[in-house]
Scaffold this active site. Sequence first.
Site, PDB file in Angstrom:
ATOM      1  N   GLN A 251       0.831  -1.126  -0.216  1.00 21.20           N
ATOM      2  CA  GLN A 251      -0.216   0.130  -0.143  1.00 21.20           C
ATOM      3  C   GLN A 251       0.751   1.188  -0.097  1.00 21.20           C
ATOM      4  OE1 GLN A 251      -3.478  -0.010  -0.299  1.00 21.20           O
ATOM      5  NE2 GLN A 251      -2.754  -1.973  -0.906  1.00 21.20           N
ATOM      6  N   HIS A 254       1.431   3.450  -3.370  1.00 18.52           N
ATOM      7  CA  HIS A 254       0.427   4.505  -3.900  1.00 18.52           C
ATOM      8  C   HIS A 254       0.831   5.531  -4.046  1.00 18.52           C
ATOM      9  CE1 HIS A 254      -3.461   2.691  -4.333  1.00 18.52           C
ATOM     10  NE2 HIS A 254      -3.270   1.811  -3.482  1.00 18.52           N
ATOM     11  N   GLU A 319      -7.606   3.766   7.073  1.00 14.29           N
ATOM     12  CA  GLU A 319      -8.476   3.434   5.723  1.00 14.29           C
ATOM     13  C   GLU A 319      -8.401   1.881   5.711  1.00 14.29           C
ATOM     14  OE1 GLU A 319      -8.588   4.261   0.982  1.00 14.29           O
ATOM     15  OE2 GLU A 319      -6.706   4.633   2.268  1.00 14.29           O
ATOM     16  N   HIS A 320      -7.344   1.133   5.538  1.00  9.06           N
ATOM     17  CA  HIS A 320      -7.083  -0.234   5.398  1.00  9.06           C
ATOM     18  C   HIS A 320      -6.742  -0.962   6.879  1.00  9.06           C
ATOM     19  CE1 HIS A 320      -6.761   1.424   1.451  1.00  9.06           C
ATOM     20  NE2 HIS A 320      -7.641   0.762   1.238  1.00  9.06           N
ATOM     21  N   ASP A 353      -9.001  -3.912  -2.689  1.00 11.16           N
ATOM     22  CA  ASP A 353      -8.933  -2.767  -3.672  1.00 11.16           C
ATOM     23  C   ASP A 353      -9.371  -3.158  -5.192  1.00 11.16           C
ATOM     24  OD1 ASP A 353      -7.763  -0.986  -2.136  1.00 11.16           O
ATOM     25  OD2 ASP A 353      -5.523  -1.439  -2.730  1.00 11.16           O
ATOM     26  N   HIS A 413     -46.541  29.029  12.701  1.00 10.09           N
ATOM     27  CA  HIS A 413     -46.518  27.384  12.959  1.00 10.09           C
ATOM     28  C   HIS A 413     -47.844  27.072  13.552  1.00 10.09           C
ATOM     29  CE1 HIS A 413     -42.351  27.829  11.805  1.00 10.09           C
ATOM     30  NE2 HIS A 413     -42.189  26.541  11.707  1.00 10.09           N
TER      31      HIS A 413
END
Length: 438
Positions: A251, A254, A319-320, A353, A413
């Site tokens: 990862q 990336h 995230e992961h 992914d 109202h």
Amino acid sequence: MARHLKTAAAAAGKPEADAGVRATVERLLADIAARGDAAVRELSAKFDGWDRDDFRLTDAEIRACMAELSAQDLEDIRFAQAQVRNFAEHQRAALRNVEVETLPGVVLGHKNIPVNSVGCYVPGGKYPLLASAHMSVLTAKVAGVPRVATCAPPYGGRPAPAIVAAQHLAGADVIYCLGGVQAVGAMALGTERIPAVDMLVGPGNAYVAEAKRQLYGRVGIDLFAGPTETLVIADRAGADAELCATDLLGQAEHGPTSPAILLTDDERLARETMAEVERLLGILPTAEIARRAWHDHGEVILCDGLEEMAREADRIASEHVQVMTRDDDFFLRAMTNYGALFLGPRTNVSYGDKVIGTNHTLPTGLAARYTGGLWVGKFLKTVTYQRVLTDEASARIGAVCSRLCMLEGFAGHAEQANVRVRRYGGRNVPYASAVPAE
């Protein structure tokens, strides 16, 4: 108490860099809003070296891209999309419309209505990330979105065949070869040739992410996405150094700002993993990027047992999260802050992914504390309705409503309720008078 065996280096200059990105994106979006297609063409030529009169791909161009892929390539794309579609359909089936009589004569309900149009951004400047087409286009279509437009930048000076094929097979209604701020800006704001959409989804670089942030409110978005994050939780019973190091660097490639963190309660495994990371960095083709990410944003944290690892993991809110321990289900039960969990050594983040079926557009930057990732429900508006069936029910609800409105000082109202009480309840139903008697 948790202690660091490796700490992330300080990210110097980040606030200044963020300010520069914000200012640049604001200027580009203003230009697109003012000049439409002319601005989009200039920006595409400037940033991508790609200029044409109409960025929408023709049917012939789409077929030509499809023809460049092998039968195996197309079969693999279809397999991955079948998995994504299958899971999305199960998610959609779990979302039911509701109608219930909550009091005698009072019916309340909600409907799940898909948004009318969605723009999907598929990044492809550095890598042709065709999987993002599955995650966005397919999920929107399963939700029932009538019009899905996609944008992906050119790759190598032309439309990326694999991305075009993935967009087409996923069911995109319109495919544009257009990247960057000019793509998301055109889809959100609309130009002479590119109709505006109601919602933007999909990952992208810092400029695309900032453009989505600035456009939010004008259109809906999926997430405020940042650099990819990965967290590996491991012990010797569940993994070895090779698995841990591979999953961290897999990862980290990336981008140079992608955090990769190891949590373990085994110091020997931690040190073996750090050594294995260095070995892999000597042979990994993407080592230049992964090395920078590991050096600047990699961490190794030693904990005292599973409970402390779970607490640290929730603090990090990655995230992961790849879990390979003596009790993986403990983390499924205990953790609350994560984008997606990958439980056991037989699965991994790459499966999520690319192919296994869950969505890979996930929260970053601590957003996992308050949201999950992209899914069918993101494309649906859950809207409510009410129906009052009897005079008695309207008068009963109206009397209470009237008194509560006057408690707040909202005479208008209250009168909305009072006129119903007078009309449907007669003289025997008390309410708070909002206007002088005639």
